[in-house]
Design a protein around this motif. Sequence first.
Motif, mmCIF file in Angstrom:
data_model
loop_
_atom_site.group_PDB
_atom_site.id
_atom_site.type_symbol
_atom_site.label_atom_id
_atom_site.label_comp_id
_atom_site.label_asym_id
_atom_site.label_seq_id
_atom_site.Cartn_x
_atom_site.Cartn_y
_atom_site.Cartn_z
ATOM 1 N N GLY A 129 0.714 -1.143 -0.022
ATOM 2 C CA GLY A 129 0.037 -0.189 0.051
ATOM 3 C C GLY A 129 0.620 1.118 -0.055
ATOM 4 O O GLY A 129 0.355 2.064 0.462
ATOM 5 N N LYS A 177 3.265 1.465 -5.085
ATOM 6 C CA LYS A 177 4.334 0.887 -6.214
ATOM 7 C C LYS A 177 3.537 0.858 -7.281
ATOM 8 O O LYS A 177 3.780 0.948 -8.402
ATOM 9 C CB LYS A 177 4.768 -0.618 -5.632
ATOM 10 N N THR A 178 2.222 0.151 -7.237
ATOM 11 C CA THR A 178 1.364 0.137 -8.244
ATOM 12 C C THR A 178 0.916 1.413 -8.986
ATOM 13 O O THR A 178 1.080 1.704 -10.309
ATOM 14 C CB THR A 178 0.124 -0.462 -8.177
HETATM 15 N N1 ATP Z 1 2.326 7.847 -2.280
HETATM 16 C C1 ATP Z 1 0.907 7.966 -2.338
HETATM 17 N N2 ATP Z 1 0.339 8.980 -2.857
HETATM 18 C C2 ATP Z 1 -0.972 9.038 -3.071
HETATM 19 N N3 ATP Z 1 -1.877 7.950 -2.753
HETATM 20 C C3 ATP Z 1 -1.339 6.599 -2.374
HETATM 21 C C4 ATP Z 1 0.009 6.746 -2.146
HETATM 22 N N4 ATP Z 1 0.471 5.308 -1.897
HETATM 23 C C5 ATP Z 1 -0.621 4.618 -1.843
HETATM 24 N N5 ATP Z 1 -1.754 5.445 -1.911
HETATM 25 C C6 ATP Z 1 -3.069 5.199 -2.225
HETATM 26 O O1 ATP Z 1 -3.100 3.650 -1.913
HETATM 27 C C7 ATP Z 1 -3.681 3.019 -2.838
HETATM 28 C C8 ATP Z 1 -2.876 1.573 -2.986
HETATM 29 O O2 ATP Z 1 -1.535 2.120 -3.443
HETATM 30 P P1 ATP Z 1 -0.752 1.001 -4.387
HETATM 31 O O3 ATP Z 1 -1.594 0.011 -4.927
HETATM 32 O O4 ATP Z 1 0.141 1.855 -5.382
HETATM 33 O O5 ATP Z 1 0.141 0.246 -3.152
HETATM 34 P P2 ATP Z 1 1.354 -1.025 -3.614
HETATM 35 O O6 ATP Z 1 2.659 -0.477 -3.031
HETATM 36 O O7 ATP Z 1 1.147 -1.357 -5.071
HETATM 37 O O8 ATP Z 1 0.661 -1.915 -2.604
HETATM 38 P P3 ATP Z 1 0.901 -3.734 -2.752
HETATM 39 O O9 ATP Z 1 2.203 -3.852 -2.384
HETATM 40 O O10 ATP Z 1 -0.050 -4.015 -1.747
HETATM 41 O O11 ATP Z 1 0.441 -3.941 -4.106
HETATM 42 C C9 ATP Z 1 -3.498 3.899 -4.031
HETATM 43 O O12 ATP Z 1 -4.557 3.428 -5.017
HETATM 44 C C10 ATP Z 1 -3.577 5.150 -3.590
HETATM 45 O O13 ATP Z 1 -5.009 5.556 -3.422
#
Ligand code: ATP
Length: 411
Positions: A174, A177-178
Amino acid sequence: MGGVVLEIDLYGALMSQFKRAKKEYEIAKEKKNESIAKKKALECAKLLRQIAKYDEYNEKRYLEKAKKWELVANNIEEVFNPSKANKSKSTKKSGPSNKPSSSNTTEDEVENEIDKFKNFVKNNLIQKSTIKWEDIGGLEEVKQLMMETIVISALQKPASIQPWKGILLFGPPGTGKTLLASACAGSLEATFFNVKASSVSSKYYGESSKIISALYDVARELHPSIVFIDEIDALTTKRSDGISEASRRMLSTLLTELDGFQDKGSDRLILTLSATNTPWDLDEAVLSRFSRRIYIPLPDKKATKEIIKINTKGLKLDVNLDEIADKCVERLYSGRDLKNLCQDAIWNMIRDVNKDLYKMANLSYKELKRRKLKTRALTDDDFEEAFKKIKSPLTKSIIKKYEKWKEEFGG
Ligand SMILES: Nc1ncnc2c1ncn2[C@@H]1O[C@H](COP(=O)(O)OP(=O)(O)OP(=O)(O)O)[C@@H](O)[C@H]1O
Ligand SMILES: [Mg+2]
């Protein structure tokens, strides 16, 4: 680490060699160069026999195709002088000379198969990304690095300057990364391939390696491309639960593609981003291809404030933002937790000022469209309630583990 032996699955590389050999065969044929055509037909057969070894599901078919190419090679005179042979006209391909039906079938079958996977990729793995860099709070350095990578790959430059081809994003769940991968694609208007490693390898067992190979074919075709491989740890051999045959094949095709075996010296941008929550599970084969490894940490206070603002856009904040941010940082909130916190706070506000909201449920959609939802500024109380619901699954010791891995392998 070390001691991990990875048998490289060359399916993708072989397939592309096959395609090349076939093309060369066609050119030789057009130029009426019998000896080269024969050599190339034999090469096609040899490659198909090798490909068969990597694809137990279609082994027989590839072997049959190999035999057909051998037939072409052994009857090359007839191929060049169709009048001698029985007249089998090629309807599909236009060219100065006709092909015997045997070689046509082979070529068509292989091509159909390649097209099948490419179509699958086009229909299932391409996503539209509208995310922009401004949608991401914090992570300034990472954003800058990615922008630089993209810019370098597009600019004219000497051949010795090569941008990163593979970047690994690691960090707690969260943290964005995505989101970062989507922003890369969104800002570039690049074709965005979003692949969850575990789902491709389990859903398309046996075909996963072909999907990856087709994916990079499509990525080259539709460049600039961002290939995002999520949960790359699911493919790696260091996992204690062992990995499936499908994952192993998929990984080795991916690694072959990352080695750029098939695309040397090209200035087309095909950037592969991968993500993991468990970088310590990755083996050397993977790590060496992703020489750029970037830690995506939990947001600090400044980033937390930015993310809260992004997630409450359009609403006024009548709160002590510093205090809220401090509390979030202390509670080890990720970006996702912050998003949920804001959503919750917003709901609290909505329920507060629209007491009988649910009663409107019996109104028609048309009638509802005419009315307006009441809102007010968000207050500390709205957040106070929300805090009760949002709990981070992380602990300080997990964060330490990431930081330690970063010290050792990050960069
Ligand atoms: N740096 C950020 N700025 C703005 N929103 C964020 C940020 N990080 C996370 N979010 C919010 O949290 C949601 C989840 O983030 P994301 O899917 O990019 O996490 P991730 O690192 O890919 O998690 P995972 O490891 O579980 O896949 C995003 O859709 C966004 O709404
Ligand atoms: Mg993710």
